[in-house]
Design a protein around this motif. Structure first.
Motif, PDB file in Angstrom:
ATOM      1  N   SER A 136       0.776  -1.111  -0.028  1.00  0.00           N
ATOM      2  CA  SER A 136       0.184  -0.061   0.018  1.00  0.00           C
ATOM      3  C   SER A 136       0.938   1.177   0.025  1.00  0.00           C
ATOM      4  CB  SER A 136      -0.946  -0.080   1.106  1.00  0.00           C
ATOM      5  OG  SER A 136      -0.062   0.039   2.401  1.00  0.00           O
ATOM      6  N   GLY A 137       0.321   2.522  -0.276  1.00  0.00           N
ATOM      7  CA  GLY A 137       1.005   3.603  -0.320  1.00  0.00           C
ATOM      8  C   GLY A 137       1.369   3.908   1.173  1.00  0.00           C
ATOM      9  N   GLU A 138       0.824   3.573   2.214  1.00  0.00           N
ATOM     10  CA  GLU A 138       1.294   3.764   3.465  1.00  0.00           C
ATOM     11  C   GLU A 138       2.328   2.748   3.965  1.00  0.00           C
ATOM     12  OE1 GLU A 138      -0.768   3.295   8.223  1.00  0.00           O
ATOM     13  OE2 GLU A 138      -1.895   2.979   6.348  1.00  0.00           O
ATOM     14  N   MET A 139       2.370   1.708   3.424  1.00  0.00           N
ATOM     15  CA  MET A 139       3.723   0.931   3.660  1.00  0.00           C
ATOM     16  C   MET A 139       4.880   1.351   2.854  1.00  0.00           C
ATOM     17  SD  MET A 139       4.273  -3.156   2.847  1.00  0.00           S
ATOM     18  CE  MET A 139       3.034  -3.720   3.855  1.00  0.00           C
ATOM     19  N   LEU A 140       4.645   1.933   1.663  1.00  0.00           N
ATOM     20  CA  LEU A 140       5.864   2.498   0.811  1.00  0.00           C
ATOM     21  C   LEU A 140       6.324   3.725   1.640  1.00  0.00           C
ATOM     22  CD1 LEU A 140       7.534   3.035  -1.606  1.00  0.00           C
ATOM     23  CD2 LEU A 140       5.447   4.291  -2.513  1.00  0.00           C
ATOM     24  N   ALA A 141       5.323   4.646   2.034  1.00  0.00           N
ATOM     25  CA  ALA A 141       5.955   5.730   3.034  1.00  0.00           C
ATOM     26  C   ALA A 141       6.694   5.367   4.290  1.00  0.00           C
ATOM     27  CB  ALA A 141       4.476   6.404   3.305  1.00  0.00           C
ATOM     28  N   GLY A 142       6.289   4.179   5.023  1.00  0.00           N
ATOM     29  CA  GLY A 142       6.783   3.759   6.246  1.00  0.00           C
ATOM     30  C   GLY A 142       8.206   3.424   5.676  1.00  0.00           C
ATOM     31  N   ASN A 143       8.527   2.439   4.761  1.00  0.00           N
ATOM     32  CA  ASN A 143       9.526   2.141   4.211  1.00  0.00           C
ATOM     33  C   ASN A 143      10.579   3.359   3.855  1.00  0.00           C
ATOM     34  OD1 ASN A 143       8.958  -0.737   4.453  1.00  0.00           O
ATOM     35  ND2 ASN A 143       8.149  -1.007   2.517  1.00  0.00           N
ATOM     36  N   LEU A 144      10.035   4.060   3.177  1.00  0.00           N
ATOM     37  CA  LEU A 144      10.940   5.267   2.675  1.00  0.00           C
ATOM     38  C   LEU A 144      11.160   6.067   3.984  1.00  0.00           C
ATOM     39  CD1 LEU A 144       9.044   6.542  -0.555  1.00  0.00           C
ATOM     40  CD2 LEU A 144      11.257   5.640  -0.352  1.00  0.00           C
ATOM     41  N   LYS A 145      10.251   6.238   4.942  1.00  0.00           N
ATOM     42  CA  LYS A 145      10.682   7.027   6.195  1.00  0.00           C
ATOM     43  C   LYS A 145      11.851   6.474   6.939  1.00  0.00           C
ATOM     44  CE  LYS A 145       7.857   9.493   9.691  1.00  0.00           C
ATOM     45  NZ  LYS A 145       6.530   9.822  10.246  1.00  0.00           N
ATOM     46  N   LYS A 146      11.991   5.414   6.767  1.00  0.00           N
ATOM     47  CA  LYS A 146      13.039   4.665   7.645  1.00  0.00           C
ATOM     48  C   LYS A 146      14.371   4.986   6.997  1.00  0.00           C
ATOM     49  CE  LYS A 146      10.487   0.232   8.444  1.00  0.00           C
ATOM     50  NZ  LYS A 146      10.598  -1.225   7.941  1.00  0.00           N
ATOM     51  N   ARG A 147      14.358   5.489   5.864  1.00  0.00           N
ATOM     52  CA  ARG A 147      15.686   5.792   5.305  1.00  0.00           C
ATOM     53  C   ARG A 147      15.777   7.227   5.042  1.00  0.00           C
ATOM     54  NH1 ARG A 147      16.098   2.026   0.104  1.00  0.00           N
ATOM     55  NH2 ARG A 147      18.137   3.000  -0.183  1.00  0.00           N
ATOM     56  N   PHE A 148      14.653   8.118   4.966  1.00  0.00           N
ATOM     57  CA  PHE A 148      14.717   9.572   4.397  1.00  0.00           C
ATOM     58  C   PHE A 148      13.871  10.493   5.549  1.00  0.00           C
ATOM     59  CE2 PHE A 148      15.597   7.077   0.630  1.00  0.00           C
ATOM     60  CZ  PHE A 148      16.899   7.522   0.309  1.00  0.00           C
ATOM     61  N   ASP A 149      14.248  11.744   5.619  1.00  0.00           N
ATOM     62  CA  ASP A 149      13.241  12.400   6.355  1.00  0.00           C
ATOM     63  C   ASP A 149      12.422  13.529   5.377  1.00  0.00           C
ATOM     64  OD1 ASP A 149      14.492  11.951   9.032  1.00  0.00           O
ATOM     65  OD2 ASP A 149      16.316  12.576   8.121  1.00  0.00           O
ATOM     66  N   TYR A 150      13.001  13.751   4.333  1.00  0.00           N
ATOM     67  CA  TYR A 150      12.349  14.452   3.245  1.00  0.00           C
ATOM     68  C   TYR A 150      12.469  13.927   1.776  1.00  0.00           C
ATOM     69  CZ  TYR A 150      12.280  18.245   6.834  1.00  0.00           C
ATOM     70  OH  TYR A 150      12.334  18.851   8.071  1.00  0.00           O
ATOM     71  N   ILE A 151      11.315  14.416   0.997  1.00  0.00           N
ATOM     72  CA  ILE A 151      11.592  13.944  -0.669  1.00  0.00           C
ATOM     73  C   ILE A 151      11.551  15.376  -1.115  1.00  0.00           C
ATOM     74  CG2 ILE A 151      10.487  12.996  -2.273  1.00  0.00           C
ATOM     75  CD1 ILE A 151       9.169  10.822  -0.598  1.00  0.00           C
ATOM     76  N   LEU A 152      12.620  15.393  -2.212  1.00  0.00           N
ATOM     77  CA  LEU A 152      12.758  16.429  -2.999  1.00  0.00           C
ATOM     78  C   LEU A 152      12.342  16.021  -4.477  1.00  0.00           C
ATOM     79  CD1 LEU A 152      15.636  19.030  -3.165  1.00  0.00           C
ATOM     80  CD2 LEU A 152      14.026  18.694  -5.137  1.00  0.00           C
ATOM     81  N   TYR A 153      11.138  16.664  -5.020  1.00  0.00           N
ATOM     82  CA  TYR A 153      10.525  16.231  -6.308  1.00  0.00           C
ATOM     83  C   TYR A 153      10.897  17.187  -7.255  1.00  0.00           C
ATOM     84  CZ  TYR A 153       7.569  13.940  -9.713  1.00  0.00           C
ATOM     85  OH  TYR A 153       7.241  13.297 -10.844  1.00  0.00           O
ATOM     86  N   VAL A 154      11.600  16.919  -8.093  1.00  0.00           N
ATOM     87  CA  VAL A 154      11.853  17.999  -9.417  1.00  0.00           C
ATOM     88  C   VAL A 154      11.113  17.705 -10.691  1.00  0.00           C
ATOM     89  CG1 VAL A 154      13.758  19.259 -10.661  1.00  0.00           C
ATOM     90  CG2 VAL A 154      14.433  17.867  -8.566  1.00  0.00           C
ATOM     91  N   GLU A 194       5.793  24.011 -10.874  1.00  0.00           N
ATOM     92  CA  GLU A 194       6.561  23.420 -11.888  1.00  0.00           C
ATOM     93  C   GLU A 194       8.193  23.417 -12.018  1.00  0.00           C
ATOM     94  OE1 GLU A 194       5.068  22.132 -14.748  1.00  0.00           O
ATOM     95  OE2 GLU A 194       3.331  22.158 -13.376  1.00  0.00           O
ATOM     96  N   ARG A 195       8.405  23.650 -10.680  1.00  0.00           N
ATOM     97  CA  ARG A 195       9.983  23.805 -10.688  1.00  0.00           C
ATOM     98  C   ARG A 195      10.434  22.543  -9.806  1.00  0.00           C
ATOM     99  NH1 ARG A 195      12.527  28.518 -11.527  1.00  0.00           N
ATOM    100  NH2 ARG A 195      14.390  27.228 -11.217  1.00  0.00           N
ATOM    101  N   CYS A 196       9.960  22.744  -8.217  1.00  0.00           N
ATOM    102  CA  CYS A 196      10.674  21.589  -7.360  1.00  0.00           C
ATOM    103  C   CYS A 196       9.668  21.874  -6.036  1.00  0.00           C
ATOM    104  CB  CYS A 196      11.968  21.733  -6.873  1.00  0.00           C
ATOM    105  SG  CYS A 196      12.174  23.314  -6.089  1.00  0.00           S
ATOM    106  N   THR A 197       9.552  20.581  -5.362  1.00  0.00           N
ATOM    107  CA  THR A 197       8.515  20.586  -4.075  1.00  0.00           C
ATOM    108  C   THR A 197       9.602  19.673  -3.294  1.00  0.00           C
ATOM    109  OG1 THR A 197       6.513  20.865  -5.248  1.00  0.00           O
ATOM    110  CG2 THR A 197       6.728  20.229  -2.763  1.00  0.00           C
ATOM    111  N   LEU A 198       9.657  20.410  -1.737  1.00  0.00           N
ATOM    112  CA  LEU A 198      10.117  19.611  -0.900  1.00  0.00           C
ATOM    113  C   LEU A 198       9.074  19.121  -0.012  1.00  0.00           C
ATOM    114  CD1 LEU A 198      12.950  18.912   0.267  1.00  0.00           C
ATOM    115  CD2 LEU A 198      12.807  20.813   1.845  1.00  0.00           C
ATOM    116  N   TYR A 199       9.035  17.700   0.000  1.00  0.00           N
ATOM    117  CA  TYR A 199       8.007  17.116   0.794  1.00  0.00           C
ATOM    118  C   TYR A 199       8.370  16.462   2.207  1.00  0.00           C
ATOM    119  CZ  TYR A 199       4.986  16.554  -3.337  1.00  0.00           C
ATOM    120  OH  TYR A 199       4.330  17.338  -4.571  1.00  0.00           O
ATOM    121  N   GLN A 200       7.564  16.645   3.032  1.00  0.00           N
ATOM    122  CA  GLN A 200       7.923  15.876   4.523  1.00  0.00           C
ATOM    123  C   GLN A 200       6.751  14.903   4.514  1.00  0.00           C
ATOM    124  OE1 GLN A 200       6.561  19.688   6.958  1.00  0.00           O
ATOM    125  NE2 GLN A 200       7.663  18.122   7.994  1.00  0.00           N
TER     126      GLN A 200
END
Length: 202
Positions: A136-154, A194-200
């Motif tokens: 699920s998306g929730e599981m994906l978020a949990g797995n990513l959260k173990k390794r990262f604090d933020y996501i920068l999407y360009v 249209e440039r970038c977003t820093l997500y938490q």
């Protein structure tokens, strides 16, 4: 992976080559007399002039002449040329130095001072594998959260890389998880349309 010859890595040889060239020029000058020295000076002047023209031409092509003459700041120039730079500047000024950042859609991370992982088009990206394997998306978020604090999407660069290289090789389940990740599991911390977003993570 073979990607072709990259000559910029030879730049480190320039100081040594410059010394050898100067020594050769000096020896050549000692052997010449009269008109020989005149032609050598004319040739050297033409070489210097052509290199100056090339230097100015390159700056004109990449649009950095205003920076060169002090009419534009480095931050203004980089913000115009690199879509991820405004987000990296925000991260540099507002995030902790140990915050971990996943960069999606950008292969460069030079201006990020925090620990980060960028996108590659030469091999599978771990976050794509995690999206395809998560239930699920929730599981994906949990797995990513173990390794990262933020996501920068360009945004624009991600679209370009996807169109040219297909770096988001998502299965049907992976695409569903990916959509859920951005819609429900993340919130914008800094956004430039249209440039970038820093997500938490929520």
């Amino acid at each position: 992976v073979y990607t072709g010859v990259v000559l910029r890595f030879l730049v480190v040889l320039f100081p040594l080559l410059s010394l050898l060239t100067a020594q050769g020029f000096y020896r050549f000058w000692e052997r010449l007399q009269g008109w020989g020295r005149v032609f050598l000076v004319i040739g050297s002047a033409f070489l210097l002039w052509s290199q100056l023209v090339l230097f100015l031409y390159v700056h004109a092509v990449v649009g950095s002449l205003n920076v060169l003459v002090g009419l534009q700041s480095k931050n203004e120039y980089l913000s115009q040329k690199l879509d991820y730079y405004p987000c990296s500047s925000f991260a540099r000024e507002n995030l902790g130095e140990n915050d971990r950042i996943l960069v999606i859609g950008e292969q460069r991370g030079y201006y990020l001072v925090q620990p980060h992982v960028t996108t590659t088009v030469m091999a599978p990206n771990d976050y794509v594998v995690l999206a395809n394997e998560a239930a699920s998306g929730e599981m994906l978020a949990g797995n990513l959260k173990k390794r990262f604090d933020y996501i920068l999407y360009v945004t624009r660069e991600a679209k370009r890389l996807e169109h040219g290289y297909g770096f988001l090789a998502l299965t049907d389940l992976g695409a569903k998880n990916w959509k859920d990740l951005f819609l429900k599991q993340l919130k914008p911390h800094f956004h430039l349309p249209e440039r970038c977003t820093l997500y938490q993570f929520k």
